[in-house]
Design a protein around this motif. Sequence first.
Motif, PDB file in Angstrom:
ATOM      1  N   TYR A   1     -10.041   7.662  -7.029  1.00 39.32           N
ATOM      2  CA  TYR A   1     -10.208   6.209  -7.051  1.00 39.32           C
ATOM      3  C   TYR A   1      -9.655   5.647  -5.751  1.00 39.32           C
ATOM      4  O   TYR A   1      -8.514   5.933  -5.366  1.00 39.32           O
ATOM      5  CB  TYR A   1      -9.475   5.592  -8.234  1.00 39.32           C
ATOM      6  N   THR A   2     -10.455   4.872  -5.051  1.00 34.24           N
ATOM      7  CA  THR A   2     -10.012   4.233  -3.812  1.00 34.24           C
ATOM      8  C   THR A   2      -9.951   2.727  -4.011  1.00 34.24           C
ATOM      9  O   THR A   2     -10.820   2.139  -4.657  1.00 34.24           O
ATOM     10  CB  THR A   2     -10.936   4.599  -2.627  1.00 34.24           C
ATOM     11  N   PHE A   3      -8.924   2.093  -3.455  1.00 35.74           N
ATOM     12  CA  PHE A   3      -8.671   0.671  -3.703  1.00 35.74           C
ATOM     13  C   PHE A   3      -7.974   0.065  -2.495  1.00 35.74           C
ATOM     14  O   PHE A   3      -7.385   0.775  -1.666  1.00 35.74           O
ATOM     15  CB  PHE A   3      -7.806   0.498  -4.951  1.00 35.74           C
ATOM     16  N   SER A   4      -7.988  -1.250  -2.406  1.00 34.34           N
ATOM     17  CA  SER A   4      -7.384  -1.923  -1.242  1.00 34.34           C
ATOM     18  C   SER A   4      -6.669  -3.206  -1.629  1.00 34.34           C
ATOM     19  O   SER A   4      -6.562  -4.130  -0.831  1.00 34.34           O
ATOM     20  CB  SER A   4      -8.456  -2.222  -0.188  1.00 34.34           C
TER      21      SER A   4
ATOM     22  N   ASP B   1       4.284   3.202  -6.288  1.00 37.26           N
ATOM     23  CA  ASP B   1       4.332   1.769  -6.582  1.00 37.26           C
ATOM     24  C   ASP B   1       5.017   0.989  -5.455  1.00 37.26           C
ATOM     25  O   ASP B   1       4.570  -0.095  -5.059  1.00 37.26           O
ATOM     26  CB  ASP B   1       5.057   1.512  -7.908  1.00 37.26           C
ATOM     27  N   GLU B   2       6.113   1.542  -4.929  1.00 44.19           N
ATOM     28  CA  GLU B   2       6.825   0.870  -3.839  1.00 44.19           C
ATOM     29  C   GLU B   2       5.973   0.813  -2.582  1.00 44.19           C
ATOM     30  O   GLU B   2       5.971  -0.193  -1.863  1.00 44.19           O
ATOM     31  CB  GLU B   2       8.154   1.595  -3.556  1.00 44.19           C
ATOM     32  N   TYR B   3       5.241   1.883  -2.316  1.00 41.91           N
ATOM     33  CA  TYR B   3       4.402   1.914  -1.121  1.00 41.91           C
ATOM     34  C   TYR B   3       3.283   0.864  -1.229  1.00 41.91           C
ATOM     35  O   TYR B   3       2.993   0.158  -0.256  1.00 41.91           O
ATOM     36  CB  TYR B   3       3.794   3.300  -0.927  1.00 41.91           C
ATOM     37  N   ILE B   4       2.666   0.762  -2.383  1.00 45.62           N
ATOM     38  CA  ILE B   4       1.586  -0.216  -2.569  1.00 45.62           C
ATOM     39  C   ILE B   4       2.111  -1.634  -2.410  1.00 45.62           C
ATOM     40  O   ILE B   4       1.466  -2.491  -1.799  1.00 45.62           O
ATOM     41  CB  ILE B   4       0.917  -0.023  -3.943  1.00 45.62           C
ATOM     42  N   LYS B   5       3.312  -1.911  -2.935  1.00 45.78           N
ATOM     43  CA  LYS B   5       3.901  -3.242  -2.807  1.00 45.78           C
ATOM     44  C   LYS B   5       4.104  -3.621  -1.338  1.00 45.78           C
ATOM     45  O   LYS B   5       3.920  -4.773  -0.950  1.00 45.78           O
ATOM     46  CB  LYS B   5       5.249  -3.297  -3.542  1.00 45.78           C
ATOM     47  N   LYS B   6       4.514  -2.644  -0.529  1.00 43.34           N
ATOM     48  CA  LYS B   6       4.789  -2.917   0.876  1.00 43.34           C
ATOM     49  C   LYS B   6       3.513  -2.960   1.718  1.00 43.34           C
ATOM     50  O   LYS B   6       3.537  -3.466   2.848  1.00 43.34           O
ATOM     51  CB  LYS B   6       5.743  -1.858   1.435  1.00 43.34           C
ATOM     52  N   ASN B   7       2.423  -2.398   1.205  1.00 44.51           N
ATOM     53  CA  ASN B   7       1.161  -2.355   1.952  1.00 44.51           C
ATOM     54  C   ASN B   7       0.016  -2.812   1.056  1.00 44.51           C
ATOM     55  O   ASN B   7      -0.921  -2.050   0.788  1.00 44.51           O
ATOM     56  CB  ASN B   7       0.906  -0.931   2.462  1.00 44.51           C
ATOM     57  N   PRO B   8       0.050  -4.054   0.582  1.00 46.94           N
ATOM     58  CA  PRO B   8      -0.881  -4.502  -0.463  1.00 46.94           C
ATOM     59  C   PRO B   8      -2.343  -4.568  -0.023  1.00 46.94           C
ATOM     60  O   PRO B   8      -3.239  -4.495  -0.865  1.00 46.94           O
ATOM     61  CB  PRO B   8      -0.362  -5.891  -0.827  1.00 46.94           C
ATOM     62  N   LYS B   9      -2.608  -4.699   1.273  1.00 48.85           N
ATOM     63  CA  LYS B   9      -3.989  -4.833   1.745  1.00 48.85           C
ATOM     64  C   LYS B   9      -4.551  -3.537   2.321  1.00 48.85           C
ATOM     65  O   LYS B   9      -5.702  -3.494   2.742  1.00 48.85           O
ATOM     66  CB  LYS B   9      -4.066  -5.944   2.804  1.00 48.85           C
ATOM     67  N   GLN B  10      -3.758  -2.516   2.322  1.00 43.90           N
ATOM     68  CA  GLN B  10      -4.189  -1.238   2.889  1.00 43.90           C
ATOM     69  C   GLN B  10      -5.068  -0.487   1.899  1.00 43.90           C
ATOM     70  O   GLN B  10      -4.825  -0.523   0.697  1.00 43.90           O
ATOM     71  CB  GLN B  10      -2.958  -0.395   3.242  1.00 43.90           C
ATOM     72  N   GLN B  11      -6.079   0.194   2.401  1.00 43.61           N
ATOM     73  CA  GLN B  11      -6.934   0.995   1.522  1.00 43.61           C
ATOM     74  C   GLN B  11      -6.309   2.370   1.316  1.00 43.61           C
ATOM     75  O   GLN B  11      -6.043   3.089   2.262  1.00 43.61           O
ATOM     76  CB  GLN B  11      -8.340   1.141   2.108  1.00 43.61           C
ATOM     77  N   ASN B  12      -6.088   2.713   0.072  1.00 45.57           N
ATOM     78  CA  ASN B  12      -5.509   4.000  -0.301  1.00 45.57           C
ATOM     79  C   ASN B  12      -6.401   4.649  -1.354  1.00 45.57           C
ATOM     80  O   ASN B  12      -7.343   4.036  -1.859  1.00 45.57           O
ATOM     81  CB  ASN B  12      -4.097   3.810  -0.859  1.00 45.57           C
TER      82      ASN B  12
END
Length: 277
Positions: free
Chosen positions: A241-244, A138-149
Amino acid sequence: MALKDNSISILEYHIQDDRMIIDILKQSKKQIYDHYLDYVSSKSTVFEEDKQKIVDLFTQKIKGPIIYREYYRGSQEYCVKTLDATVIYNSNDEAEIILATASDITVNWHEQNSLKQQAQRDSLTHLYNLKAGKYIIDEYIKKNPKQQNALIVLDIDHFKEVNDTYGHLVGNELLIALAKYLLFHTNPNDIVIRMGGDEFVVFLKNVHDDLTYPCNQLMSHLNEISLSHHGIHFSISMGVYTFSNEQNFDNIFKIADDALYHSKRNGRNRYTIKYQK
């Protein structure tokens, strides 16, 4: 003298002269550093990522206490210290000296760090447990909101049969081997979690659109897991599931988990990829 007996060093920083005097209570161990801030930033044995904190403390940009790490000279071993400071003003009410104390907290720091690691890890596989892994993702997604993971949810096909046939100790051996396998076949910065039972989660950072390659890599090398003395052959099923955009763990897990069950309904030993709409 009480401070010295408790492994506490005294530091006297003269602001205008940029001059540091260390261990002022004992003349034989007194160390004097001119141009101290340059010394800390360039020549000192302090960890690179901790140097700025010390500079900021003595330039009064931050308040103490701070924790920093420092190598023993000529060694890769290091100590951990806490540093606190008090400003002494002159008769003109100008900051003149910063008087600081540095305490060696290496033993306690390692003990606390070990306890923290234990709290974050699954006791069997030593992967991140669900609580810790969920927080980190969750912390990683918050810091990189536009990155595709991408999030992969996987489990062992017919794992109950392994436990029923060979016993839980062998089942545990298989789980440990699979955990090591997942770590080996993912990038060092990816996050691998044991959810519980035979279910695992892999969070892939900064992925491209084509996820078939990493999925095929995970599916096609399972014969590397050596439990040959038990004659065990097994497979895994995966949902991906892949998202960006900025989402939370619970949301992405639900979609990846649905993809996992799609794989199971369609024969197991396969993966299903869902892309963000």
